[in-house]
Design a protein around this motif. Structure first.
Motif, short mmCIF file in Angstrom:
data_model
loop_
_atom_site.label_atom_id
_atom_site.label_comp_id
_atom_site.label_asym_id
_atom_site.label_seq_id
_atom_site.Cartn_x
_atom_site.Cartn_y
_atom_site.Cartn_z
N ARG A 1 0.76 -1.46 0.05
CA ARG A 1 0.13 0.16 0.17
C ARG A 1 0.78 1.17 -0.06
O ARG A 1 0.26 2.34 0.07
N MET A 2 2.13 1.17 0.00
CA MET A 2 3.27 2.11 -0.14
C MET A 2 3.56 2.41 -1.40
O MET A 2 3.49 1.59 -2.23
N THR A 3 4.22 3.49 -1.83
CA THR A 3 4.65 3.72 -3.15
C THR A 3 6.23 3.32 -3.20
O THR A 3 7.09 4.04 -2.52
N PRO A 4 6.48 2.37 -4.15
CA PRO A 4 8.13 2.07 -3.93
C PRO A 4 8.81 3.21 -4.57
O PRO A 4 8.48 3.71 -5.50
N CYS A 5 9.96 3.44 -3.94
CA CYS A 5 10.94 4.43 -4.60
C CYS A 5 12.27 3.93 -4.77
O CYS A 5 12.63 2.70 -4.02
N THR A 6 13.50 4.46 -5.27
CA THR A 6 14.76 4.09 -5.51
C THR A 6 15.47 5.40 -5.26
O THR A 6 15.42 6.43 -6.06
N GLU A 7 16.44 5.33 -4.06
CA GLU A 7 17.32 6.42 -3.98
C GLU A 7 18.75 6.14 -4.35
O GLU A 7 19.19 4.98 -4.32
N MET A 8 19.42 7.09 -5.22
CA MET A 8 20.82 6.79 -5.63
C MET A 8 21.59 8.06 -4.98
O MET A 8 21.23 9.34 -5.20
N ARG A 9 22.63 7.78 -4.34
CA ARG A 9 23.48 8.51 -3.72
C ARG A 9 24.88 8.30 -4.48
O ARG A 9 25.52 7.28 -4.47
N PHE A 10 25.38 9.54 -5.05
CA PHE A 10 26.64 9.66 -5.97
C PHE A 10 27.83 9.83 -5.24
O PHE A 10 27.69 10.57 -4.05
N ALA A 11 29.02 9.81 -5.83
CA ALA A 11 30.21 10.13 -4.95
C ALA A 11 30.52 11.69 -4.66
O ALA A 11 30.94 11.90 -3.82
N ASP A 12 29.84 12.30 -5.42
CA ASP A 12 30.00 13.83 -5.18
C ASP A 12 28.99 14.29 -4.09
O ASP A 12 29.01 15.53 -3.85
N GLY A 13 28.32 13.32 -3.46
CA GLY A 13 27.26 13.73 -2.49
C GLY A 13 25.85 14.18 -2.85
O GLY A 13 25.04 14.30 -1.93
N SER A 14 25.71 14.06 -4.04
CA SER A 14 24.27 14.30 -4.52
C SER A 14 23.45 13.11 -4.24
O SER A 14 23.98 11.97 -4.35
N CYS A 15 22.02 13.46 -4.49
CA CYS A 15 21.27 12.35 -3.95
C CYS A 15 20.08 12.45 -5.16
O CYS A 15 19.59 13.72 -5.32
N SER A 16 19.40 11.40 -5.67
CA SER A 16 18.57 11.30 -6.64
C SER A 16 17.44 10.23 -6.22
O SER A 16 17.96 9.44 -5.68
N LEU A 17 16.06 10.61 -5.96
CA LEU A 17 14.92 9.71 -5.63
C LEU A 17 14.11 9.79 -6.78
O LEU A 17 13.51 10.55 -7.19
N THR A 18 13.79 8.45 -7.25
CA THR A 18 12.95 7.91 -8.14
C THR A 18 11.59 7.45 -7.59
O THR A 18 11.79 6.18 -6.89
N ARG A 19 10.51 8.00 -7.58
CA ARG A 19 9.29 7.29 -7.03
C ARG A 19 8.69 6.35 -8.14
O ARG A 19 7.69 6.44 -8.79
N ALA A 20 9.44 5.48 -8.11
CA ALA A 20 9.04 4.26 -9.16
C ALA A 20 10.01 3.16 -8.96
O ALA A 20 11.01 3.33 -8.43
N ARG A 21 9.28 2.00 -9.18
CA ARG A 21 10.16 0.69 -8.84
C ARG A 21 11.11 0.41 -10.31
O ARG A 21 10.23 0.45 -11.36
N LEU A 22 12.05 0.55 -10.36
CA LEU A 22 12.90 0.64 -11.54
C LEU A 22 13.16 -0.87 -12.08
O LEU A 22 13.17 -1.79 -11.19
N GLU A 23 13.24 -1.18 -13.21
CA GLU A 23 13.44 -2.52 -14.06
C GLU A 23 14.75 -2.88 -13.61
O GLU A 23 15.69 -1.93 -13.66
N PRO A 24 14.96 -4.18 -13.29
CA PRO A 24 16.40 -4.57 -13.07
C PRO A 24 17.13 -4.58 -14.10
O PRO A 24 16.77 -4.47 -15.39
N ILE A 25 18.37 -4.75 -13.68
CA ILE A 25 19.59 -4.76 -14.79
C ILE A 25 19.33 -6.12 -15.40
O ILE A 25 19.38 -7.05 -14.79
#
Length: 623
Positions: free
Chosen positions: A507-531
């Motif tokens: 019942r919650m929204t799946p999200c994906t958080e990515m933290r990069f080497a430069d300290g920036s952060c990106s949040l995607t409010r969706a379930r990503l397709e696998p590699i």
């Protein structure tokens, strides 16, 4: 071609620019066509439609319909006029005269055989053409075209042979194209029977006066003068001295000296004179440009400033350097991108769209008319250069040198790629609070994100603080009103912990958080397709590993490919499959074990994000 019904794939109206292109093609492909006759066939103010057909044999044919009448066919890489076009312009194609009873055989789908052709005695007036040339067929009682096809024999072979197929008929009066209801009723007009040109030439010769009478009259008017100077002295002799001027009555009119007439050589050798009529283009840039002809400044040593002349300059430079070594045919797009653009000097910018040609195809057509090269359509809609003229005057006068680009400024020393360790982004699976579960995670508001562990801890605290642990079933939870509403269950119902956790996360929204080497952060409010990892076999039974969907997780493919190339000791690169939306990494050999271990164990990517990771990790490296 149209003996059986055909299918219409598309029906598109032509713009004025496309009409002009069609007119130019007619002028280029038919030697008897002029620009005026082509415009009369395809007027710019007419309604012109291009019908794309598929005939019964599977061949694709373009039919250009002008004001409701099919006039031009586009088939087998060339244009062919229809019988309707030849009724308007009878001289557009060479015509073979056939016996009238032969026409019904042609209309039944038979080719034209040589015995059915009317060949004049001695071949006088028979048209001249090569094998494969487009021809028209007329009957002995009507000069209107009855069929159109391609010559199966050259004209010389037709005069020598006694039988065999001489014309491969593609279109005739009464076929499916002529009987199409959308074109109305097309009837063959009635024209006077064809007459051979030799008969007209004989009639004109008979109308001339007797040559013997004319010759006798000219001999009587002939007057021979004596005592004049020698008009043609012997070779090696001295030039004759000028004779004294004659009286006005007997003075001979002096013929003006021809510039290239043979000169009389004197006994004494004349002093050497420098001939300035030709210069080496490589040493004299300006002189080479003027000697290059009317094509502009593209033939000399000086690089032109005009965009049209600069494009021509690069083409002449290409022919000068690669005419004897280049492998032909060469596609027009590759010629412009791989050869002409690199030949442009660094201080100039070459763009074909800024020239008067606008397109590479039109530029090559113009250069073909000048004789610099030859262009053909190797595939449908694909032009290629099939011949280069290295003996052209513009090429011979062009300097044999390549413009040097200035050396780029020295960049600061950077660490070698082998010393730089690739740092991947940290990927975490998150869940966002929704209105359905907001009461469970209070005081967190809607939209707040939690990891799976944080969501489990918050849910455990909610259950323990309210004493919802089941006393009758171990590892189960008794649902209260809030949990029952979240799970769509009943109150006081017992649910196991894992089912409760999965139900709340659903019942919650799946999200994906990515933290990069430069300290920036990106949040995607969706379930990503696998590699995805895929092992495919290429030519030579060689296996390669394709890893796709890496960019969705924030991986830099260029740096990652270099790192994998060093780690796997195999060739690696970035490529894109036909029809794909994103790039992928290609590794030589079966490298699924290496990739899965690197993504999961070293980069910390959850296994659920790597498709087939469990199966790949069970392999041994190199198998």
């Amino acid at each position: 071609m149209f003996a059986k019904p055909y299918k219409v794939k598309s029906n598109n109206s032509l713009k004025n620019s496309e009409k002009k292109h069609l007119i130019q093609r007619i002028v280029d492909e038919f030697p008897a066509a002029t620009e005026e006759s082509a415009k009369s066939l395809v007027p710019l103010k007419s309604s012109c439609v291009c019908m794309k057909l598929v005939v019964h044999s599977g061949e694709a044919v373009d039919v250009f319909v002008v004001d409701g009448v099919p006039l031009v066919l586009g088939a087998r890489g060339r244009l062919l006029p229809t019988v309707c076009a030849l009724w308007r312009l009878p001289a557009l194609l060479p015509a073979l005269t056939v016996q009238a009873p032969v026409l019904p055989k042609i209309q039944n789908g038979a080719p034209l055989y040589l015995p059915g052709v009317c060949v004049p005695a001695g071949g006088a007036g028979f048209p001249m053409f090569a094998r494969g040339a487009p021809l028209a067929a007329v009957t002995s009682d009507n000069a209107a075209a009855a069929a159109v096809g391609l010559a199966a024999l050259a004209s010389g072979d037709m005069l020598l042979k006694l039988g065999g197929v001489c014309l491969d008929v593609l279109h005739w009066v009464g076929d499916q194209l002529c009987r199409d209801p959308k074109f109305g009723k097309l009837e063959r007009p009635r024209l006077p029977p064809p007459a051979h040109p030799a008969l007209a030439a004989l009639a004109a010769l008979a109308a001339r006066p007797d040559p013997s009478e004319r010759l006798a009259a000219e001999v009587q008017q002939l007057h021979i003068q004596h005592g004049g100077k020698e008009e043609w002295p012997s070779l090696g002799g001295r030039a004759a001295q000028p004779v004294p001027q004659m009286p006005q009555e007997t003075q001979v009119t002096k013929v003006p000296q021809v510039p290239h007439a043979p000169r009389v050589l004197d006994d004494a050798p004349a002093p050497a004179q420098q001939d300035d009529s030709w210069m080496d283009g490589a040493e004299c840039g300006t002189a080479g440009a003027s000697a290059g002809g009317g094509g502009g400044g593209g033939a000399g040593g000086a690089v032109p400033t005009d965009m049209d002349e600069l494009l021509q300059w690069t083409l002449v430079s290409f022919i000068k350097q690669h005419a004897k070594s280049i492998e032909l045919p060469l596609r027009a797009s590759l010629l412009y991108r791989n050869y002409l653009l690199p030949l442009c000097p660094a201080d100039r910018t070459l763009d074909v769209k800024k020239t008067s040609y606008k397109k590479v195809g039109k530029f090559l057509e113009a250069m073909q008319k000048e004789g610099l090269l030859e262009v053909r359509e190797v595939e449908k809609g694909v032009d290629a250069v099939v011949a280069l003229s290295a003996a052209h005057p513009r090429v011979r006068a062009h300097p044999a040198r390549r413009p040097r680009r200035p050396a780029p400024p020295a960049a600061p020393a950077a660490p070698a790629d082998d010393d730089v360790e690739y740092t991947p982004p940290q990927v975490r699976e998150m869940f966002a609070v929704t209105a359905a579960v907001a009461d469970l995670f209070a005081p967190l508001k809607k939209g707040a994100t939690l990891t799976a562990a944080e969501a489990r801890a918050a849910l455990t605290q909610y259950v323990q603080t309210r004493g919802l642990t089941s006393a009758h079933q171990k590892g189960a939870v008794t649902l209260d009103a809030v949990l029952a509403r979240v799970l769509n269950g009943n109150e006081q119902e017992s649910v196991r912990w894992d089912a409760l956790m999965l139900g709340v996360q659903a019942r919650m929204t799946p999200c994906t958080e990515m933290r990069f080497a430069d300290g920036s952060c990106s949040l995607t409010r969706a379930r990503l397709e696998p590699i995805k990892m895929q092992v495919v076999t290429r030519s030579g039974n060689k296996k390669v590993t394709l890893v796709s969907n890496l960019e969705s997780f924030g991986f830099a493919l260029g740096e990652l490919a270099r790192a994998w190339q060093r780690g796997a000791a195999a060739a690696a690169g970035v490529t894109r499959a036909p029809g794909a939306r994103a790039d992928q990494i290609l590794l030589q050999g079966d490298q699924t074990y290496f990739v899965a271990r690197l993504l999961v164990e070293k980069y910390g990517l959850p296994k659920k994000f790597v498709e087939g990771a469990d199966k790949a990790l069970k392999k041994k490296k190199g198998t």
